[in-house]
Design an enzyme around this catalytic site. Sequence first.
Site, mmCIF file in Angstrom:
data_model
loop_
_atom_site.group_PDB
_atom_site.id
_atom_site.type_symbol
_atom_site.label_atom_id
_atom_site.label_comp_id
_atom_site.label_asym_id
_atom_site.label_seq_id
_atom_site.Cartn_x
_atom_site.Cartn_y
_atom_site.Cartn_z
ATOM 1 C CG HIS A 150 -1.729 -1.011 1.639
ATOM 2 N ND1 HIS A 150 -3.505 -0.908 0.601
ATOM 3 C CD2 HIS A 150 -1.862 -2.970 1.666
ATOM 4 C CE1 HIS A 150 -3.785 -1.964 0.743
ATOM 5 N NE2 HIS A 150 -3.245 -2.858 1.054
ATOM 6 C CG HIS A 201 1.975 -14.732 0.047
ATOM 7 N ND1 HIS A 201 2.050 -14.504 -1.365
ATOM 8 C CD2 HIS A 201 1.307 -12.970 0.451
ATOM 9 C CE1 HIS A 201 1.733 -13.069 -1.819
ATOM 10 N NE2 HIS A 201 1.317 -12.390 -0.676
ATOM 11 C CG ASP A 205 -3.854 -9.959 -1.045
ATOM 12 O OD1 ASP A 205 -4.534 -9.367 -1.590
ATOM 13 O OD2 ASP A 205 -2.345 -10.216 -0.570
#
Length: 386
Positions: free
Chosen positions: A136, A246, A269
């Site tokens: 982000h 991940h 995701d």
Amino acid sequence: MPLISAARVVTATAVHSPGWIDTRADGTVVAVGSGVPPRTPDADLGAATVVPGFVDMHVHGGGGGDYTDLDEASVRRARAAHFAHGTTTSMASLVAADPQRLRTQVDLLSGLVREGVVDGIHLEGPWISPDRCGAHDPAALRAPDGGELADLLARADGTIRMITFAPELPGALDAIRQTVDAGSIAAVGHTDASYEQVAPAVDAGATVATHLFNAMRPIHHRDPGPVVALLGDPRVTIEMIADGTHLHPELYRHALDAAGAHRVALVTDAMAAAALGDGQYTLGELRVEVRDAVARIAGTDTIAGSTTTMDALFRAAVHAGGGLDGPDPDAALTAAVRQTATTPAHAIGWAHVGDLAPGLRADFVVLDESLRVTRVHAAEASGARL
């Protein structure tokens, strides 16, 4: 397709081998059973395995399309890519953005939710920790503001189904309560919270852990942090990205053993590169490089979403349960169904999907002997309006 039969029909609780599914003209399931069907099937799928349509509660894009784009064609492209891999019910997840862009994204996506292209909106940002922001944009992060949240919830008119918060931020507990009071799901993620800061968030109404382990303060033997708190609380559904990148497969198995398949929701995701290949992409305002199927923020080692699809996660779940050649293949299959369909549907409150059972929507995926998708059927054809 009123009645189908196949070598194996898998639900959340049973494996029917051989099995059949009877449906109504309106696309709902009438009955599921084993052995000889009640009448001649309209279609016999032979050696196939039929499972409930996959439910992805956390996905950003795929097939070159991106839910964060202010472009309806891009959204439809992403949705079609995941539909082809068996996802019949899908969230559209957004990343942190400035207030105006976020409002515009919500306006676009809420219309597509009402049209049936996607099934809900997930705000993964902007109310997350700058210390655990992952992919982000740090410049777009901020503390929760009740006015901004109220405006977004109002303009979405029920289409925002989940919002992720870092509970240690000022105002986060009030924002969690506000989200739950509005009928949406509050999640804990992208957080640097201590173990002690998580319980108040769950008490306030948070019921989901956003991709457990990833973008969270790691476990320390004197500071267990949010992972242990979320994993240990039976009120919380645990998202995990079991793509082998991940999470280490053994860590996935450990968390699955600790929580149980009824609490684990596998999520992709996924970003725009899912179902494509290596290359240059974007996630929100950030440039992303995909090399060897791993997405990272350009020029860094920070993972930027995944390139996986739900059918790959289904196969990973079956493998984690011992596989089709293991000691209990039926248990492996039913646990995989719960993680890829039943548990995520329950977590979001999508009561009409997530299993093959009387009264539910007849969404199903047809798999070959290697558990690869050969056909996807959605009763209300989430893919038909793409």
